[in-house]
Design an enzyme around this catalytic site. Structure first.
Site, PDB file in Angstrom:
ATOM      1  N   GLY A 136      -7.451  -0.200  -9.277  1.00  0.00           N
ATOM      2  CA  GLY A 136      -6.770  -0.756  -8.429  1.00  0.00           C
ATOM      3  C   GLY A 136      -6.732  -2.253  -8.271  1.00  0.00           C
ATOM      4  O   GLY A 136      -7.312  -2.830  -7.279  1.00  0.00           O
ATOM      5  N   THR A 172      -4.760   5.324   3.530  1.00  0.00           N
ATOM      6  CA  THR A 172      -4.476   6.237   3.341  1.00  0.00           C
ATOM      7  C   THR A 172      -4.995   6.934   2.516  1.00  0.00           C
ATOM      8  O   THR A 172      -5.769   8.116   2.212  1.00  0.00           O
ATOM      9  CB  THR A 172      -3.168   6.379   1.858  1.00  0.00           C
ATOM     10  OG1 THR A 172      -2.561   5.508   3.120  1.00  0.00           O
ATOM     11  CG2 THR A 172      -2.823   7.746   1.480  1.00  0.00           C
ATOM     12  N   LYS A 220       1.495  -4.932   3.855  1.00  0.00           N
ATOM     13  CA  LYS A 220       1.095  -5.980   4.793  1.00  0.00           C
ATOM     14  C   LYS A 220       1.112  -7.720   4.307  1.00  0.00           C
ATOM     15  O   LYS A 220       1.816  -7.620   2.964  1.00  0.00           O
ATOM     16  CB  LYS A 220      -0.600  -6.033   4.718  1.00  0.00           C
ATOM     17  CG  LYS A 220      -1.128  -5.076   5.001  1.00  0.00           C
ATOM     18  CD  LYS A 220      -0.837  -3.577   4.614  1.00  0.00           C
ATOM     19  CE  LYS A 220      -1.484  -2.813   3.753  1.00  0.00           C
ATOM     20  NZ  LYS A 220      -1.334  -1.763   3.225  1.00  0.00           N
ATOM     21  N   ASP A 258      -4.849  -3.162  -5.259  1.00  0.00           N
ATOM     22  CA  ASP A 258      -4.856  -4.038  -3.857  1.00  0.00           C
ATOM     23  C   ASP A 258      -7.365  -3.736  -3.555  1.00  0.00           C
ATOM     24  O   ASP A 258      -7.494  -4.667  -2.626  1.00  0.00           O
ATOM     25  CB  ASP A 258      -4.947  -2.430  -3.223  1.00  0.00           C
ATOM     26  CG  ASP A 258      -5.094  -1.032  -3.607  1.00  0.00           C
ATOM     27  OD1 ASP A 258      -5.979  -0.935  -5.329  1.00  0.00           O
ATOM     28  OD2 ASP A 258      -5.640  -0.386  -2.628  1.00  0.00           O
ATOM     29  N   THR A 296     -10.993  22.681  18.484  1.00  0.00           N
ATOM     30  CA  THR A 296     -10.616  22.348  17.302  1.00  0.00           C
ATOM     31  C   THR A 296     -10.074  21.601  16.877  1.00  0.00           C
ATOM     32  O   THR A 296     -10.621  20.825  15.188  1.00  0.00           O
ATOM     33  CB  THR A 296      -9.680  23.984  16.766  1.00  0.00           C
ATOM     34  OG1 THR A 296     -10.841  24.877  16.829  1.00  0.00           O
ATOM     35  CG2 THR A 296      -9.759  23.724  15.340  1.00  0.00           C
ATOM     36  N   GLY A 320       0.609  -1.172  -0.030  1.00  0.00           N
ATOM     37  CA  GLY A 320       0.130  -0.340   0.440  1.00  0.00           C
ATOM     38  C   GLY A 320       1.161   1.364   0.085  1.00  0.00           C
ATOM     39  O   GLY A 320       1.961   1.381  -0.202  1.00  0.00           O
ATOM     40  N   ASN A 321       0.367   2.477   0.152  1.00  0.00           N
ATOM     41  CA  ASN A 321       0.818   3.711  -0.269  1.00  0.00           C
ATOM     42  C   ASN A 321       1.509   3.931   1.664  1.00  0.00           C
ATOM     43  O   ASN A 321       2.396   4.175   1.502  1.00  0.00           O
ATOM     44  CB  ASN A 321      -0.004   4.736  -0.066  1.00  0.00           C
ATOM     45  CG  ASN A 321      -0.581   4.565  -1.511  1.00  0.00           C
ATOM     46  OD1 ASN A 321      -0.010   5.365  -2.867  1.00  0.00           O
ATOM     47  ND2 ASN A 321      -2.307   4.375  -1.744  1.00  0.00           N
TER      48      ASN A 321
END
Length: 242
Positions: free
Chosen positions: A99, A124, A13, A101, A174, A8-9
């Site tokens: 993709g 992500t 895994k 994935d 915030t 992944g980005n």
């Protein structure tokens, strides 16, 4: 033995399994910078004869993986999205553009449960894909993941920080407003799709899934490493790995 890699980005895994075994002998995840440690993590187990790699992190990462795993006498399979595999038909206009994935997550979902499925990968990016009971991938959504949303607010506004907050019914700081707002954006996208397809079950996977799962009101199963399950299913049904 087969070694499945979901690149992944943010993280890699991995899962080591026998083709006929539904459990992982060894599994986990690594930051990209820690790839060199992978052979040592695998060393106590029988070596793989096949390595299946689903990579969305770029050619350089795959080259690094090949280099660190070169000591295994294994056949390397660079997995790509196809028009059909393991009981799933790819409904993308250009199947190869889906993709890998997402494709592997769909294959994994199909191997786990029948019926209409909402396959959600929360990392992500967050992807929300629709898989019908006949195994047809209908299409899906891509949006920034919750952390990416928070980062965008901190980067592109003058007054908002990259702060840790909590999910609150009435956010009064915030940090809590950012955390709750970005979380609700994820949940709202998932539940809006489910509302249009209410006879489906949501299969939720990815690093951010523990954050989302407690707040979803649609029927949900949290599944670890759906793409790895899809890679294993692909090896069994399409590559005849034994």
């Amino acid at each position: 033995m087969m070694l499945c890699l979901d690149c992944g980005n943010s993280r890699i895994k991995y899962g080591l399994s026998a083709a006929t075994d539904d459990r992982w002998r060894c599994s986990g995840s690594l930051e990209h910078a820690a790839l060199a440690s992978l052979p040592g993590l695998l060393a106590p187990y029988p070596p793989p004869q096949h390595i299946l790699c689903a990579n969305v992190a770029g050619e350089a990462i795959e080259a690094q993986l090949r280099a660190v795993l070169h000591g295994f006498a294994a056949q390397w399979h660079s997995v790509r999205s196809t028009a059909q595999a393991a009981g799933v038909r790819n409904g993308y206009q250009n199947p190869g553009q889906l993709g890998v994935d997402r494709w592997c997550a769909l294959l994994g979902a199909r191997s786990l449960q029948a019926g209409n499925l909402l396959v959600v990968m929360a990392g992500t990016a967050t992807t929300i894909d629709m898989l019908d009971a006949e195994g047809n991938f209908r299409g899906g959504l891509i949006l920034p993941g919750q952390s990416l949303m928070r980062q965008a607010l901190a980067r592109d506004t003058a007054a908002l920080p990259l702060a840790e907050g909590a999910c609150e019914r009435w956010p009064q700081t915030t940090a809590d407003a950012i955390h709750t707002g970005t979380l609700f954006a994820q949940l709202g996208a998932i539940e809006r799709v489910w509302a249009a397809w209410p006879d489906s079950t949501c299969l939720l996977s990815g690093g951010a899934s523990p954050l989302l799962a407690p707040h979803l009101t649609c029927p949900t199963r949290q599944i670890a490493d759906l793409p790895l399950l899809g890679l294993r299913q692909l090896a069994r049904q399409e590559l005849n790995v034994s």
